[in-house]
Design an enzyme around this catalytic site. Structure first.
Site, short mmCIF file in Angstrom:
data_model
loop_
_atom_site.label_atom_id
_atom_site.label_comp_id
_atom_site.label_asym_id
_atom_site.label_seq_id
_atom_site.Cartn_x
_atom_site.Cartn_y
_atom_site.Cartn_z
N GLY A 8 0.46 -1.09 0.10
CA GLY A 8 0.17 0.36 0.00
C GLY A 8 0.87 1.25 0.01
O GLY A 8 0.50 2.54 1.05
N GLN A 12 -1.73 7.62 1.37
CA GLN A 12 -0.44 9.24 2.27
C GLN A 12 0.30 8.69 2.58
O GLN A 12 0.94 10.13 2.85
CB GLN A 12 -2.10 9.64 3.08
CG GLN A 12 -1.81 10.78 3.33
CD GLN A 12 -2.50 11.15 3.90
OE1 GLN A 12 -3.69 10.45 4.49
NE2 GLN A 12 -3.01 12.82 4.34
N LEU A 13 0.20 7.91 3.87
CA LEU A 13 0.87 8.23 4.56
C LEU A 13 2.44 6.94 3.89
O LEU A 13 3.77 7.78 4.14
CB LEU A 13 0.61 6.54 6.37
CG LEU A 13 2.30 5.58 6.33
CD1 LEU A 13 2.46 7.34 7.79
CD2 LEU A 13 1.22 5.41 7.48
N ASP A 52 -1.82 -6.70 -5.71
CA ASP A 52 -3.28 -6.94 -4.82
C ASP A 52 -2.75 -8.22 -3.64
O ASP A 52 -2.53 -9.88 -4.24
CB ASP A 52 -4.48 -7.05 -5.85
CG ASP A 52 -5.77 -7.52 -4.79
OD1 ASP A 52 -5.53 -7.54 -3.66
OD2 ASP A 52 -6.11 -7.84 -5.80
N ILE A 53 -3.17 -7.88 -2.73
CA ILE A 53 -2.13 -7.87 -1.21
C ILE A 53 -3.68 -9.41 -0.98
O ILE A 53 -3.16 -10.56 -0.46
CB ILE A 53 -1.99 -7.20 -0.55
CG1 ILE A 53 -1.48 -7.93 1.04
CG2 ILE A 53 -3.95 -6.23 0.40
CD1 ILE A 53 -0.37 -8.04 1.25
N TYR A 142 -14.12 0.20 10.03
CA TYR A 142 -12.54 0.60 10.25
C TYR A 142 -12.48 0.22 11.44
O TYR A 142 -11.79 -0.46 11.49
CB TYR A 142 -12.30 2.53 9.82
CG TYR A 142 -10.99 2.32 9.98
CD1 TYR A 142 -10.05 2.01 8.84
CD2 TYR A 142 -10.36 3.61 10.58
CE1 TYR A 142 -8.46 1.91 8.82
CE2 TYR A 142 -9.10 3.78 10.36
CZ TYR A 142 -8.10 3.35 9.32
OH TYR A 142 -7.25 3.35 9.96
N LYS A 146 -9.91 -2.81 13.55
CA LYS A 146 -8.17 -2.38 13.54
C LYS A 146 -8.12 -2.58 15.37
O LYS A 146 -6.95 -2.74 15.57
CB LYS A 146 -8.29 -0.30 13.64
CG LYS A 146 -7.69 -0.12 12.60
CD LYS A 146 -7.08 -0.39 12.02
CE LYS A 146 -6.37 0.05 10.28
NZ LYS A 146 -4.93 0.14 9.89
#
Length: 315
Positions: A8, A12-13, A52-53, A142, A146
Site C-alpha cells: 500500500g 498518503q502515509l 494485490d495483497i 474501520y 483496527k
C-alpha cells in the site's frame, strides 16, 4: 542486509514513508507495492511492483523470492469509504493483516509494521486525554477492524514471537498526496482550497476537535518505533500517539493568518457521527516513556510549512 516490502505504498502515509525508508536503507533495499500499476511513476527511487495483497500466492512468492526481512503493511480501506462498503472493508483489512502475520511467523521475518488508528475508540471511551488502556467500543467497520487487528498483533507476538509493532495514528495531514477517504481528510483538503482561492465546504462542525498529526511527525514516530530496541517496545497491540488537537474552526483561523480572504462553510454529513465517536485528545505518555516519542510540529508551524511547500508540489 534488510529487504523491506511496503504494502500500500502509494497511499498518503505510504508515499512519504517509502521515501524515508529508501533514503535510510537505499532504494535497492526497498520494494514499494500498490494495487495500481500506474503508481509506479511515484517510485523512481526504489523498486516497484504492482501487487494485490489479497492475491496471497503472488504476495507469498514475492516475499520469498525477494528475501524480504521486514514488511510495512499499510493497505487498508479507511473510515469514510469503509462505511459505504463495510463487508469489503472488513475482508480486506483483516485478511491482509492475518496473511502478513502468518508470513512473518512462517518466514521468521525480522519485523512487521502495521498501523492502527484512533478509530479503535468509541463513544464510551473517555474523550479527553484518552488513555492507552480504556474502554474501546468502535462503531465503524474501520475501527472494528483496527481493534481486532491490534489483538491479533499482540497474539502473534505472544504466541509466535513475531516482532510486530504498531501506532494508533491520529488524523494525518500531509501535502504530498491527495485525501484518501478518511474522516480527518478535511484537514488535508482545506489547504488545497485555500491555495486555490476557493471556498471550503467542511463536512464536520466547526467545534469538532480531533487528534491530528503532521506527516513528518508521523514518519518520525514510525521510524523511531521500528528502530527502538525490542525490549523498549512494551506494547504489542498498538501505542497511543499524539501531537496536536484542533477543530475545523481553529485550522481555518490558522490559515487566515496567511490567506485573510479565505472562506469556509460547514455542512456536516455522515462523517460527523464518525468524528463524534473519536477522542478529542489522546494521552501518549507510554510512547514517550518507552521509546522517547516527542513531536516537532504544532498547528501554526504545520500551516506555515504546508502553505510554503504545497504550491511547489505537483501530483
Amino acid at each position: 542486509m534488510e529487504k523491506i516490502l511496503v504494502i500500500g505504498a502509494a497511499g498518503q502515509l505510504g508515499s512519504e514513508l517509502t521515501k524515508s525508508l529508501s533514503d535510510m536503507y537505499g532504494g535497492e533495499s526497498v520494494i514499494a507495492t500498490d494495487l495500481n500499476e500506474s503508481a509506479k511513476s511515484k517510485f523512481d527511487y526504489c523498486q516497484f511492483k504492482a501487487l494485490d495483497i489479497m492475491d496471497q500466492d503472488t504476495a507469498r512468492n514475492l516475499i520469498k523470492n525477494e528475501n524480504v526481512t521486514q514488511i510495512y503493511h499499510l493497505a487498508a480501506v479507511l473510515s469514510a469509504v469503509g462505511e459505504k462498503k463495510p463487508l469489503f472493508a472488513w475482508d480486506l483489512n483483516m485478511q491482509s493483516l492475518l496473511f502478513v502475520l502468518e508470513i512473518a511467523r512462517e518466514f521468521k521475518l525480522n519485523k512487521v509494521y502495521w498501523p492502527s488508528s484512533i478509530a479503535v475508540f468509541g463513544p464510551n471511551t473517555p474523550k479527553v486525554n484518552t488513555p492507552q488502556y480504556c474502554v474501546k467500543e468502535p462503531n465503524t467497520v474501520y475501527g472494528i477492524s483496527k481493534q481486532a487487528g491490534e489483538r491479533w498483533c499482540e497474539y502473534y507476538f505472544q504466541k509466535y514471537n513475531v516482532d510486530v509493532r504498531s501506532l494508533r495514528y491520529p488524523g494525518l495531514i500531509g501535502y504530498k498526496s491527495l485525501p484518501g477517504g478518511g474522516t480527518t481528510d478535511y484537514a488535508v483538503d482545506i489547504y488545497h482550497k485555500a491555495l486555490a482561492g476557493e471556498k471550503f465546504d467542511c463536512f464536520l462542525r466547526e467545534d469538532s476537535f480531533l487528534p491530528m498529526m503532521y506527516m513528518p511527525d508521523a514518519i518520525k514516530a514510525t521510524l523511531d518505533l521500528m528502530h527502538a530496541p525490542s525490549e523498549s517496545v512494551k506494547i504489542r497491540s498498538s501505542y497511543n500517539l499524539a501531537s496536536m488537537s484542533f477543530s475545523p474552526k481553529e485550522i481555518y483561523q490558522s490559515i487566515l493568518k496567511h490567506h485573510p480572504d479565505f472562506k469556509i462553510e460547514y455542512h456536516p454529513d455522515f462523517r460527523q457521527s464518525i468524528a463524534d465517536s473519536w477522542p478529542d485528545s489522546v494521552d501518549d505518555s507510554c510512547a514517550q516513556k518507552d521509546w522517547g516519542w516527542q513531536p516537532d510540529f504544532d498547528l501554526d508551524k504545520m500551516t506555515e510549512d504546508i502553505l510554503t511547500n504545497l504550491p511547489n508540489f505537483s501530483f
